[in-house]
Design an enzyme around this catalytic site. Structure first.
Site: not given
Ligand code: ADP
Ligand code: MG
Length: 398
Positions: A37, A43, A46, A134, A138-139, A184, A234
């Site tokens: 997202r 900003e 929340d 990262g 919001s992966s 997120d 933060y």
């Molecule tokens: P963001 O949410 O901004 O991308 P975060 O630090 O909150 O950053 O989350 C990233 C972490 O989520 C990665 O370091 C990993 O541990 C995990 N992660 C996200 N996507 C995957 C994926 N496809 N496979 C394995 N780990 C993942």
């Molecule tokens: Mg995150």
């Protein structure tokens, strides 16, 4: 949860299904997809109970799953990790906390289901994603929400999107140690294609506001810097906001207004005053911006984005040179060059900017941003056009 046909644009889904077969020697039963997202506006409000306006981006985390022969065993792998992690469902939190960080996002969601008394039986899972890791897109939420969606699909369960979001938020708190708000996960779980999500962070109410991606595009520019001071900052900002709310006699800054902040200025220390000025103005701006979106008034929406950035930079002090540089370049291109507005997005101190642009100009704008940012900072950025995408859903393969 709705199902759709596998299409060529779902490339993480195809990759996950293929990798699943390679690794586990049989076909996956379903693939769950959950998007990353971007926050368009709203900003650092929340945790003050304010309004935010994120949208899902067309980058997804996919999890291919199938039941395993052993009903107590879970195996999970990711294209981004070395080894497959094996777990016993009755093992409790201990072994999960000892697992690699990435696997904790997955197993944490599963563990919370178990602790809530929802039966979970053994399964294998393979993860592929094209959400940048990262980068503030919001992966982590995409991974959690994809997991919840996949496990629910395997067990024939349905869960309301906001309930899935709350479960995933709890998992991020408990298993990743990140005290995040609900934005997120809410965006990833509940978004609709062609809409942004106006989320009231206090009530959890959502409104899906149309954003026609054919005429206005959303350009994300990753500065490719992440300054280390972000974690402590933060917590400090949260403390500043709490102190300001107490001095203003409100539970959360959501209950204050810019006018109240001016009236009671004498009761606030200088820092609390500026933090409260950002939060109260940003909440009002976000509600106004949602109105501009409803009317398709891109120019007014863009102006709100510009003002949001100035407020985050000057009053909330969470920007940095690289974010300011990227935003300045975009704002100088301006409406004549197809940029309606631009701002930093996410927690700050690095990460991405988001700009609202004319779709026909997006390529030219991308080139200008890329060149100017690189020559001014010496850093190569990543820039891509995105559109408001669909939230979590399942592709049934059988
Ligand atoms: P963001 O949410 O901004 O991308 P975060 O630090 O909150 O950053 O989350 C990233 C972490 O989520 C990665 O370091 C990993 O541990 C995990 N992660 C996200 N996507 C995957 C994926 N496809 N496979 C394995 N780990 C993942
Ligand atoms: Mg995150």
């Amino acid at each position: 949860m709705a199902t759709t046909v596998l299409s060529p644009i779902s490339s993480p889904a195809i990759k996950a299904a293929h990798a699943f077969r390679d690794r586990f020697g049989r076909a996956a039963q379903a693939v769950a997809l959950a998007p990353g997202r971007v926050n368009l506006i709203g900003e650092h409000v929340d945790y003050c109970g304010g309004f935010v306006l994120p949208m899902a981006i067309d980058r997804y985390t996919a999890i291919a799953v199938a039941p395993s022969a052993d009903p107590t065993a879970v195996r999970v792998g990711s294209g981004m990790a070395e080894a497959v992690c094996s777990f016993t469902l009755s093992g409790g939190r201990g072994p999960i906390m000892a697992a690699p960080a990435w696997a904790r996002y997955v197993l944490g969601v599963v563990q919370l289901m178990i602790e809530a008394g929802e039966g979970v039986t053994g399964f294998d899972a393979w993860i592929e994603s094209n959400v940048p890791l990262g980068a503030g897109l919001s992966s982590s939420a995409a991974l959690e929400v994809a997991t919840a969606t996949a496990v629910d699909a395997l067990h024939g369960r349905a869960r309301e999107p906001m309930q899935a979001a709350a479960l995933c938020q709890r998992a991020e708190h408990a298993f990743a140690g990140v005290p995040c708000g609900i934005m997120d996960q809410a965006a990833s779980a509940s978004a609709r294609a062609g809409h942004a999500v106006l989320l009231d962070c206090r009530s959890g109410d959502t409104e899906h506001v149309p954003l026609d991606g054919a005429s206005a595009g959303v350009l994300i520019a990753n500065t490719n810097v992440k300054h280390a001071l972000s974690d402590g900052a933060y917590a400090k900002r949260r403390a500043d906001c709490k102190r300001a709310a107490e001095a203003l006699g409100v539970e959360l800054l959501r209950d204050a207004t810019p006018a109240l902040v001016e009236d009671r200025r004498a009761a606030l220390d200088g820092l609390a005053y500026r933090r409260a000025r950002h939060v109260t103005a940003e909440i009002e701006r976000t509600v106004r911006a949602a109105g501009h979106l409803r009317r398709g008034d891109w120019t007014s929406f863009g102006r709100c984005m510009d003002n949001s950035h100035a407020s985050l930079r000057d009053d909330f002090e969470v920007s940095c040179t690289e974010l300011d540089t990227m935003v300045d370049i975009a704002q100088q291109i301006g409406t004549t060059g197809g940029v309606y507005g631009s701002r930093m997005t996410g927690g700050g101190f690095g990460g991405c900017t988001v700009s609202l642009v004319q779709v026909e100009q997006a390529d030219a704008i991308t080139q200008q941003l890329h060149q100017a940012y690189e020559s001014q900072t010496g850093i190569t950025p990543d820039i891509f056009l995105t559109r408001p995408a669909r939230g979590a859903h399942v592709l049934n393969l059988k």
